[in-house]
Design a protein around this motif. Structure first.
Motif, PDB file in Angstrom:
ATOM      1  N   MET A   2       0.814  -1.201   0.000  1.00  0.00           N
ATOM      2  CA  MET A   2       0.000   0.000   0.000  1.00  0.00           C
ATOM      3  C   MET A   2       0.859   1.267   0.000  1.00  0.00           C
ATOM      4  N   ASN A   3       0.495   2.202  -0.882  1.00  0.00           N
ATOM      5  CA  ASN A   3       1.100   3.530  -0.875  1.00  0.00           C
ATOM      6  C   ASN A   3       0.139   4.456  -0.123  1.00  0.00           C
ATOM      7  N   PHE A   4       0.446   4.704   1.148  1.00  0.00           N
ATOM      8  CA  PHE A   4      -0.497   5.446   1.986  1.00  0.00           C
ATOM      9  C   PHE A   4      -0.675   6.890   1.528  1.00  0.00           C
ATOM     10  N   SER A   5       0.252   7.415   0.743  1.00  0.00           N
ATOM     11  CA  SER A   5       0.110   8.789   0.279  1.00  0.00           C
ATOM     12  C   SER A   5      -1.043   8.936  -0.712  1.00  0.00           C
ATOM     13  N   THR A   6      -1.562   7.814  -1.231  1.00  0.00           N
ATOM     14  CA  THR A   6      -2.692   7.878  -2.167  1.00  0.00           C
ATOM     15  C   THR A   6      -4.027   7.981  -1.442  1.00  0.00           C
ATOM     16  N   TRP A   7      -4.028   7.847  -0.121  1.00  0.00           N
ATOM     17  CA  TRP A   7      -5.293   7.862   0.618  1.00  0.00           C
ATOM     18  C   TRP A   7      -5.889   9.266   0.631  1.00  0.00           C
ATOM     19  N   PRO A   8      -7.194   9.361   0.546  1.00  0.00           N
ATOM     20  CA  PRO A   8      -7.834  10.674   0.722  1.00  0.00           C
ATOM     21  C   PRO A   8      -7.778  11.098   2.197  1.00  0.00           C
ATOM     22  N   THR A   9      -8.201  12.311   2.469  1.00  0.00           N
ATOM     23  CA  THR A   9      -8.293  12.771   3.853  1.00  0.00           C
ATOM     24  C   THR A   9      -9.205  11.831   4.635  1.00  0.00           C
ATOM     25  N   LEU A  10      -8.694  11.319   5.767  1.00  0.00           N
ATOM     26  CA  LEU A  10      -9.429  10.305   6.529  1.00  0.00           C
ATOM     27  C   LEU A  10      -9.274  10.567   8.020  1.00  0.00           C
ATOM     28  N   LEU A  11     -10.376  10.458   8.740  1.00  0.00           N
ATOM     29  CA  LEU A  11     -10.382  10.614  10.191  1.00  0.00           C
ATOM     30  C   LEU A  11     -10.948   9.360  10.829  1.00  0.00           C
ATOM     31  N   VAL A  12     -10.225   8.799  11.780  1.00  0.00           N
ATOM     32  CA  VAL A  12     -10.759   7.688  12.561  1.00  0.00           C
ATOM     33  C   VAL A  12     -11.572   8.295  13.702  1.00  0.00           C
ATOM     34  N   VAL A  13     -12.831   7.892  13.795  1.00  0.00           N
ATOM     35  CA  VAL A  13     -13.719   8.485  14.788  1.00  0.00           C
ATOM     36  C   VAL A  13     -14.195   7.435  15.778  1.00  0.00           C
ATOM     37  N   ASP A  14     -14.526   7.912  16.959  1.00  0.00           N
ATOM     38  CA  ASP A  14     -15.187   7.064  17.952  1.00  0.00           C
ATOM     39  C   ASP A  14     -16.076   7.958  18.800  1.00  0.00           C
ATOM     40  N   VAL A  15     -17.233   7.442  19.151  1.00  0.00           N
ATOM     41  CA  VAL A  15     -18.137   8.193  20.020  1.00  0.00           C
ATOM     42  C   VAL A  15     -18.494   7.328  21.224  1.00  0.00           C
ATOM     43  N   GLU A  16     -18.740   7.984  22.338  1.00  0.00           N
ATOM     44  CA  GLU A  16     -19.283   7.332  23.524  1.00  0.00           C
ATOM     45  C   GLU A  16     -20.611   8.000  23.848  1.00  0.00           C
ATOM     46  N   GLY A  17     -21.558   7.194  24.325  1.00  0.00           N
ATOM     47  CA  GLY A  17     -22.891   7.704  24.615  1.00  0.00           C
ATOM     48  C   GLY A  17     -23.237   7.605  26.093  1.00  0.00           C
ATOM     49  N   ASN A  18     -24.420   8.104  26.405  1.00  0.00           N
ATOM     50  CA  ASN A  18     -24.851   8.126  27.807  1.00  0.00           C
ATOM     51  C   ASN A  18     -25.679   6.909  28.199  1.00  0.00           C
ATOM     52  N   GLY A  19     -25.851   5.970  27.270  1.00  0.00           N
ATOM     53  CA  GLY A  19     -26.549   4.728  27.607  1.00  0.00           C
ATOM     54  C   GLY A  19     -28.040   4.749  27.333  1.00  0.00           C
ATOM     55  N   ASN A  37       0.338   7.517   9.019  1.00  0.00           N
ATOM     56  CA  ASN A  37       0.689   7.890  10.388  1.00  0.00           C
ATOM     57  C   ASN A  37      -0.487   8.551  11.081  1.00  0.00           C
ATOM     58  N   LEU A  38      -0.571   8.373  12.392  1.00  0.00           N
ATOM     59  CA  LEU A  38      -1.616   8.992  13.187  1.00  0.00           C
ATOM     60  C   LEU A  38      -1.187  10.418  13.526  1.00  0.00           C
ATOM     61  N   ASP A  39      -1.990  11.382  13.147  1.00  0.00           N
ATOM     62  CA  ASP A  39      -1.646  12.784  13.377  1.00  0.00           C
ATOM     63  C   ASP A  39      -2.356  13.291  14.640  1.00  0.00           C
ATOM     64  N   THR A  40      -1.768  12.990  15.782  1.00  0.00           N
ATOM     65  CA  THR A  40      -2.393  13.390  17.043  1.00  0.00           C
ATOM     66  C   THR A  40      -2.359  14.900  17.240  1.00  0.00           C
ATOM     67  N   SER A  41      -1.478  15.596  16.507  1.00  0.00           N
ATOM     68  CA  SER A  41      -1.362  17.047  16.699  1.00  0.00           C
ATOM     69  C   SER A  41      -2.591  17.797  16.205  1.00  0.00           C
ATOM     70  N   THR A  42      -3.346  17.216  15.283  1.00  0.00           N
ATOM     71  CA  THR A  42      -4.546  17.879  14.778  1.00  0.00           C
ATOM     72  C   THR A  42      -5.817  17.089  15.115  1.00  0.00           C
ATOM     73  N   ALA A  43      -5.718  16.146  16.036  1.00  0.00           N
ATOM     74  CA  ALA A  43      -6.888  15.352  16.425  1.00  0.00           C
ATOM     75  C   ALA A  43      -7.876  16.222  17.195  1.00  0.00           C
ATOM     76  N   GLY A  44      -9.140  15.849  17.093  1.00  0.00           N
ATOM     77  CA  GLY A  44     -10.180  16.520  17.866  1.00  0.00           C
ATOM     78  C   GLY A  44     -10.722  15.584  18.926  1.00  0.00           C
ATOM     79  N   ALA A  45     -10.964  16.115  20.118  1.00  0.00           N
ATOM     80  CA  ALA A  45     -11.551  15.323  21.201  1.00  0.00           C
ATOM     81  C   ALA A  45     -12.434  16.245  22.032  1.00  0.00           C
TER      82      ALA A  45
END
Length: 199
Positions: A2-19, A37-45
């Protein structure tokens, strides 16, 4: 390979709920993957104070209490910010329909370019595992989680672990299109069958 530079803009997301059903969001994480690579410098939380209390069961799962969340902003205060971070990028999540459904319910005007499901991808990549849950895949792949924030079942940790698994599995495919064919659930944004046909 895999050539990772060919990937489009991608965000791994996760949500937690109140049940509750349907859930109110209490935590959202969005972690960009760039060039494999995981870009933690621009991650949102974001922590969110839900309109309904967190159930005892949900607190046992993710550890977020009503007391902790009482200090967090309401969803309406941060929804534009979350929408801005997600933009029109691809998203990836484990058992992605859960996160996708929760996010689209809370962001009615948001539409990702596509949805990668690491659960579906794992079943295509690793045959005959006894389980394809996140814990089982972490055990199988052994990603480096030493820098993962928080702990298991928090959105930031689970997004970090899922991103590591995505990169590990992505390296088993030659092209982005092959990965998409294996990883996008039917009916989700990004599937090939969205293309208009002559029939």
């Amino acid at each position: 390979m895999m050539n990772f530079s060919t990937w489009p803009t991608l965000l791994v997301v996760d949500v937690e709920g109140n049940g509750t059903h349907p859930p109110d969001l209490v935590e959202v994480a969005a972690l960009p993957v760039r060039d494999g690579n995981l870009d933690t410098s621009t991650a949102g939380a974001w922590l969110i104070c839900p309109p309904r209390p967190v159930t005892p069961y949900a607190t046992r799962v993710h550890g977020l209490t009503n007391e902790v969340l009482a200090k967090a902003p309401a969803w309406r205060q941060i929804s534009d910010q979350v929408h801005g971070v997600l933009g029109t990028a691809w998203i990836c999540a484990h058992n992605a329909h859960v996160d996708y459904r929760a996010l689209t319910a809370h962001l009615p005007n948001w539409a990702p370019a596509g949805v990668i499901d690491t659960l579906r991808l794992a079943k295509a990549t690793y045959a005959n595992l006894p389980s394809y849950g996140l814990d089982a895949l972490i055990e199988h792949v052994q990603p480096d989680l030493s820098a993962a924030p928080a702990h298991r079942h928090r959105a930031t940790y689970d997004a970090y672990a899922t991103a590591q698994l995505l990169v590990a599995m992505g390296s088993c495919y030659e092209t982005w299109d092959q990965l998409v064919a294996a990883a996008v659930p039917p009916g989700m944004p990004g599937t090939a069958d969205e293309a208009p046909t002559l029939w």
